[in-house]
Design an enzyme around this catalytic site. Structure first.
Site, PDB file in Angstrom:
ATOM      1  CB  SER A  73      -1.251  -0.097   1.041  1.00  0.00           C
ATOM      2  OG  SER A  73      -1.754   0.658   1.496  1.00  0.00           O
ATOM      3  CG  HIS A  99      -4.408  -1.695  -3.292  1.00  0.00           C
ATOM      4  ND1 HIS A  99      -5.275  -0.252  -2.117  1.00  0.00           N
ATOM      5  CD2 HIS A  99      -3.969  -1.530  -1.633  1.00  0.00           C
ATOM      6  CE1 HIS A  99      -4.266   0.219  -0.663  1.00  0.00           C
ATOM      7  NE2 HIS A  99      -3.654  -1.122  -0.909  1.00  0.00           N
TER       8      HIS A  99
END
Length: 237
Positions: A116, A139
């Site tokens: 992340s 993501h």
């Protein structure tokens, strides 16, 4: 006198161990050069205090450390070791921005995972390394808790995501289009879009510079320190 000196050394060593335990950082000597090691582990804590049972890296602790390292006359290099699940986007990006603007030679090493917001942190240093067994999850920006379903919220998400994409593109070898494609990949993450890259995949797509470990990162820092010293002495002569 000798006993007092030995006792003083023991006390100083004990203080260093306690400091390393509390702050997750330590300064070591490599080939005559002082290199500071800073760990970014667990979840990056931002404006909201996380539960006490969570392993966290607090950005209000890390930022002053980076300022002190940049201004230190003794510390010549900085190694960032990452094993993080991500966390607060703005806090992580703030740390990454600071790292990317430091004059002190910096290197990052991803061990376990750099997921992340850990991705911008990993690419923020002068050179990035990743262990072969490590992984990185890419993501889109997400937000927990209550979110207002209005256009302004979507616009905020898009702008934050664009900031991350521009930062990653500027500090790695991957293009904005390729990184965005990784973010929006489907069929790999359950209940989400995005993808998980292992060490070799992170290097092959240009996100991370090299496969490597601790000795590789320290050797790089030592090389950059010596290059800087040679250039300084050359200018003086």
């Amino acid at each position: 006198m000798c006993d007092n000196a030995e006792e003083k050394d023991v006390q100083e060593n004990e203080k260093e161990r306690e400091s390393a335990f509390e702050s997750g950082s330590i300064t070591v000597m490599k080939d005559g050069h002082f290199i500071h090691c800073l760990t970014i582990i667990g979840q990056i804590e931002g404006h909201i205090i996380l539960p006490s049972h969570n392993k966290t890296t607090k950005y209000e602790h890390v930022i002053p450390q980076l300022v002190a390292i940049e201004e230190s006359r003794e510390i010549e290099g900085l190694l960032i070791i990452l094993n993080t699940v991500g966390g607060d986007v703005e806090a992580g990006l703030a740390i990454a921005e600071l790292l990317s603007t430091m004059n002190t030679p910096t290197a990052s090493l991803v061990l376990g995972g750099g997921h992340s917001i850990g991705v911008p942190l990993a690419v923020s240093c002068k050179k990035s390394f990743i262990a072969k067994s490590a992984t990185m999850t890419v993501h889109p920006v997400r937000m927990n808790g209550t979110v207002l379903g209005v256009p302004q919220t979507l616009s905020y998400f898009e702008k934050m995501q664009d900031r991350i994409i521009r930062f990653v593109e500027s500090n790695s070898k991957i293009s904005a289009d390729d990184f965005r494609a990784l973010m929006m990949k489907t069929g790999e993450l359950i209940m989400d879009v995005g993808c998980v890259l292992d060490g070799e995949e992170a290097v092959s797509c240009g996100l991370i510079d090299e496969l490597g470990g601790l000795s590789d990162a320290l050797d790089f820092l030592n090389m950059k320190i010596e290059e800087g010293n040679d250039a300084l002495h050359g200018n003086e002569s």
